[in-house]
Design an enzyme around this catalytic site. Structure first.
Site, PDB file in Angstrom:
ATOM      1  CE  LYS A   1      -4.054  -2.085   2.123  1.00  0.00           C
ATOM      2  NZ  LYS A   1      -5.082  -2.012   3.148  1.00  0.00           N
TER       3      LYS A   1
ATOM      4  CG  ASP B   1      -8.128   0.066   3.387  1.00  0.00           C
ATOM      5  OD1 ASP B   1      -8.827  -0.751   2.758  1.00  0.00           O
ATOM      6  OD2 ASP B   1      -6.882   0.070   3.357  1.00  0.00           O
TER       7      ASP B   1
END
Ligand code: ATR
Length: 290
Positions: A79, A116
């Site tokens: 990420k 997220d």
């Protein structure tokens, strides 16, 4: 005959390509989720999982987009690399310093986003009816997963946010970094003794190795809720801890996974899938597999 065959070939539709990259990736539910979304909304696309190490990341992503891939999800351990790779990042991605969604824009730029945090908030508030405004929230862990949820949680006006971590400095530094967003402090696990929280979020990676942070008793307020950002076919150690220590609900992150995927799907396709139906299906599938 030849004419008919020619017509048939012309009707073959080229599907837009998407994928999730990570390591390990073989147990990822993302391909299943995106295929369910595509079927539900009538979108023509393919979505596959690819095992990609940090070392392979730049080569693989560059090749994927050069071959007309339209979008990628990135998971552990990619990420932060994805955030650095993108030509442009959204504000929420820059706050997280992590990207889970890369999109090829029409002008050729690769745009990074992080879905997220909004996935977590949607699961908590919409799917589980949990009120965040005015609540006392405890986040366990001060790594990438924690960083990604702090700003979206503050948007819901909680009373306070405490970040507790094994390495105390990391919790204190993270709290300082987000200090302008609201009432946030960082500490170690021992400092949590005699405090009570309405919502405890486990954002450590401890569940992945079947472990639990060392938590004092009495942390959960009356009517308090526990939520593990991780998920599994069996309840995680933290979900079990919540149930054993009096949480009214102790949930895992399957709903967050589906919600963050839905937000990525919306970014790519401009359509919002029905997440409830997909969560119910995945829950039924994992109950059947136990
Ligand atoms: P992620 O991107 O998943 O957040 P990370 O950035 O490596 O991964 O962060 C992992 C987090 O889980 C950290 O807060 C880590 O604590 P340290 O900062 O002290 O390393 C925490 N963690 C991992 N295993 C743990 C365990 N067994 N007990 C408590 N905390 C743990």
């Amino acid at each position: 005959m030849g004419f008919l065959q020619g017509k048939k070939d012309a009707m073959i539709t080229i599907k837009d390509r998407y994928a999730v990259l990570g390591q390990p990736i073989q147990h990822s539910k993302s391909p299943r989720i995106h295929q369910l979304f595509a079927a539900q909304t009538g979108q023509l696309l393919t979505y596959e999982a690819r095992e990609v190490s940090a070392e392979q990341f730049i080569t693989m992503v560059t090749a994927f987009f050069m071959e007309e891939g339209r979008g990628l999800n990135c998971t552990v351990p990619l990420k932060e690399l994805a955030w650095r790779y993108a030509d442009e990042n959204t504000e929420r991605a820059n706050l997280s310093k992590a990207v889970n969604t890369l999109t090829l824009r029409e002008d050729g730029a690769i745009v990074g986003d992080n879905t997220d945090g909004c996935g977590l908030v949607a699961d908590l508030m919409v799917n589980h009816g949990i009120k965040l405004a005015g609540s006392r929230i405890l986040i366990l862990g001060a790594g990438g997963a924690s960083r990604g949820i702090i700003a979206p949680l503050f948007e819901q006006a909680p009373q306070s946010l405490v970040i507790a971590n094994r390495t105390i400095d990391k919790a204190v530094n993270l709290a300082t970094e987000f200090g302008d967003k609201g009432n946030v402090t960082g500490c170690g696990f021992a400092a949590l003794a005699h405090q009570h929280y309405d919502l405890i979020l486990n954002a450590t990676s401890a569940s992945l190795s079947d472990q639990l942070p060392p938590l004092p008793d009495g942390l959960i307020a009356e009517q308090g809720i526990c939520y593990d950002l991780a998920y599994g076919n069996q309840p995680t150690p933290f979900v079990r801890w919540g149930l054993a220590h009096g949480a009214v609900k102790s949930l895992d992150g399957l709903g967050m996974l589906v919600e963050q995927a839905a937000e990525a799907f919306f970014i790519w396709r401009g359509v919002r899938p029905d997440t409830q139906a997909v969560i119910e299906l995945l829950n039924a599938e994992r109950s059947a597999s136990c």
